[in-house]
Design a protein around this motif. Structure first.
Motif: not given
Lengths: 485, 485
Positions: B32-38
């Motif tokens: 799974x690709x980690x998403x950098x967001x709020x």
């Protein structure tokens, strides 16, 4: 690895069935009584607690601003995976939100991981910021001692590539300033370095794979005696008794520059690269702290370990010392009120290319400080004001509501803090009593004669003195009489 | 009733099995690709946004304090059942926490219900308080227009049994003061009363059972034209066309004291007890608002309904008016920035004996105000400072780190806001550039000659002027040169 969740369709279907079973079983459980309370481990802040809280926040924020910090804020929840793998064993204490469709969320556990996420997300390589906000831990609360499941953290961090130990020294200066300013009594700031700990473990013969777990045993030394920690190391964690004894000799050491010099000469430690680096930086740190004039409250303490996984260099923790009673000679530690350290790898965990941003920071444990100040205030006779009202607009006779409304409106528009009773015809005595109860220092009394004369009677509550003030100078008169300077 | 949970032993066992299955299946799902967001609908506040936020908060808090309010705080989550049955249809927007054992919790949806819970729990019958905190709604965010899932509310409420309309009038005065102070442009505060609405529905022939649903149709009139609302009433909600047309005549009315007088003479409305009461109080309210001098911005508006179930008397809503461009004559409403009303029954819902505490309050919708000010600041050339640093401690030559540390420590201890670059040997030009970039007005420069002479060179960044200041008067000199008065 992330905690298991229920979001595979096959499982979701089975769970739905089980929930239905549960609902049917539930119906037999009888009628549920509504309980009027806040959730376990949380509390309301009433006006008095808030007055204390604001005093403490003001002292802390002043200090952070004095050191040139900017301020940021982040959401109370983060994507669950943002927090995953950052807290080691403590991950089980994270509050998750229910999956109501959409993203999986968790309440923040501290302010450091959201800060690192913020830096990586915005590609910031250089910032000095503070952040004051609530964090959440499903821990066993001990509320009388200031341990809650919802509590404030006040964090100050310096991110960026700088010359060694200058920001680190500033963090310790900040802790020293805040604890001195709050007058909580005597304190000591324990300092150590993860590299010294790791080097020490290596030269004592701890296998690499046991560094973290032995470190967490050492971390207990502020609460339990060495003998107990030793038997945990040997018994539960399978360390050789010889290695444990060697650790025992080191972790009982604490001191200042002299101890650092001695350890730099230590035949075993000085041969270890990590320990040598750590000790060299520790020496530099103490030189800077000497220039700041604060080494009197700093103790280089080899037993300080700190639990969190992400520290990579200097670590520190401030504890209050308290003479339990006058007959006890030895100062007793009443617990940590601030802590922090260097974490050079955390931002890199979020950056897609793993780019590192070195960081060092301090977190002030405000709840324990509140508890102490609250208890102190309760023990004292001091009456704390919970409003800033300067004047009560009152009337001496009936049928003067309109006149009171006109006058108070003038005062508000001039920036005067003013109140009135929400009654058509309040008794003068009740109005004066309200001032006594709430600490309002002045009463502006309108009466028929005063209205004719174009004056207002101004009463000074403390002295019961009354002066007649022309309406057009009332605002100025109130300002002069309530100015603090 | 509380949501079903998984803590029946029989179910727990089954779930454990399913989780194991899930874990095994999970391994096949690929990385799974980690998403950098709020999280969706939330945002970080950087230093610039925080500077704007603090300005707005200061204006609002000053106003609340000017009116003698105390302040309280409550936990970010409540027991789920505390929120149950308070928000009508909007309950679906509440964030629930995952059941991790223990109590079922939800994030607060507003500050009003926690306030009522606080009053009932502490048996408080009389308080004037404000509360500024974040609330949570799983709504469809429209972030460019200042609509978020996590957002601030700034609430001021007066609880207690008082003479009619005096606290209600103060709430409107507060909205008027805050919106004037923030200089957001022209605004109007619409006022109505739930009793007038209910009376109007009755005399128009709406069956009792349809009051709430017809009320929520009326509530849409600020967004959609009457024709559409009418067809919803008749088509979807089964109201008779005659009743709808009668409502249509009323809800298009708005005005001031004149309109109130006219409706008090209205042959139908004046016969309805509720409407008569509401109109009588509305008249009184306008008399008080006249004394406050603010009727120019108040509009008695029969189309104002407000969604929440708990209102019982006066309701109001402030909207900004904006000339979209100079050629458009008609002022356009850009949305609500404050709202509130009277809710006399809410506290009684929490009290075990149903004892009522009448309340009236106002909530300032801060996020929309932020959006406006943020956009305005971006459009302007104004450079906003994000720190308050008064002086940068700099050096003119190399090898002066120790001297800089000594001087900055003296300044901090004297309460001066000071920074230095975290470099051993920074270039003077870089130090001066840092001041230009961050708006620091003064530079205290140490050099070898100055050290010998016991002076510091103080440079005024704006004018490039440099003066030699004896070390012992440096603090005073900085204070004078950076004082705002």
């Amino acid at each position: 690895s992330p905690a298991p969740s229920l979001y595979h369709p096959q499982i979701a279907k089975e769970v739905a069935k089980l929930l239905e079973m549960k609902a049917q079983l539930g119906e037999d459980e009888g009628k549920h009584k509504f309980v009027l309370k806040t959730p376990k481990g949380t509390r309301d802040y009433g006006p008095k607690q808030m007055a204390i809280r604001e005093r403490v926040f003001n002292a802390i924020i002043s200090c952070f601003k004095r050191h040139g910090a900017e301020v940021i804020d982040t959401p109370v929840f983060e994507l669950k995976e943002t927090l995953t793998g950052k807290y080691g064993e403590d991950s089980k204490l994270i509050y998750d939100l229910k999956d109501q469709g959409g993203e999986l969320l968790s309440l923040r556990y501290d302010l450091t991981v959201p800060f690192a996420r913020y830096l990586a997300m915005n590609k910031i390589t250089n910032i000095k910021r503070y952040h004051i906000a609530k964090v959440y831990r499903r821990d066993n609360p001990a509320m009388t001692r200031g341990r809650y499941r919802e509590f404030y953290q006040c964090d100050f961090d310096i991110a960026g590539q700088f010359d060694p130990m200058i920001p680190d020294a500033e963090c310790l200066k900040i802790v020293h300033e805040i604890l001195s300013d709050l007058q909580l009594g005597d304190f000591v700031i324990k300092v150590n370095d993860r590299r010294i700990l790791d080097g020490m473990f290596a030269v004592c013969g701890v296998p690499d794979s046991k560094f973290r777990t032995i470190c967490s045993s050492v971390d207990k030394l502020d609460k339990v005696p060495w003998e107990e920690v030793r038997s945990e190391m040997v018994g539960e964690k399978g360390l050789s008794p010889e290695a444990a004894d060697r650790i025992g000799e080191y972790v009982q050491l604490h001191g200042g520059l002299d101890l650092i010099e001695r350890l730099l000469q230590d035949p075993k430690l000085s041969q270890n690269k990590l320990a040598k680096e750590g000790l060299g930086d520790m020496k530099l740190l103490f030189e800077y702290l000497t220039l700041f004039g604060i080494t009197g409250k700093i103790s280089f303490d080899l037993s300080l370990a700190r639990g969190l996984d992400y520290y990579t260099g200097v670590i520190f923790e401030a504890v209050l010392l308290q003479q339990e009673n006058e007959h006890v000679e030895e100062a007793v530690s009443v617990g940590s009120v601030a802590g922090g350290g260097r974490y050079d790898g955390l931002v890199g965990m979020f950056d897609p290319k793993g780019r590192k941003v070195p960081c060092v920071g301090v977190s002030i444990g405000i709840e324990r400080i509140f508890s102490i100040l609250e208890q102190r205030l309760e023990a004292s006779e001091e009456k704390i004001r919970t409003t800033e009202t300067q004047v009560l607009v009152a009337s001496a006779q009936k049928k003067l509501l309109e006149e009171r409304l006109k006058l108070i409106s003038e005062l508000w528009d001039a920036g005067i803090k003013a109140e009135m009773l929400y009654k058509k015809n309040p008794k003068l005595l009740n109005q004066l009593q309200y001032c006594e109860d709430t600490g309002i220092p002045l009463v502006a009394i309108v009466g028929e004669q005063e209205l004719k004369d174009g004056v207002v009677k101004l009463r000074i509550v403390a002295t019961r003195e009354e002066v007649s003030v022309p309406r057009e100078s009332l605002v100025e008169e109130i300002r002069i009489r309530t100015s603090q300077c």
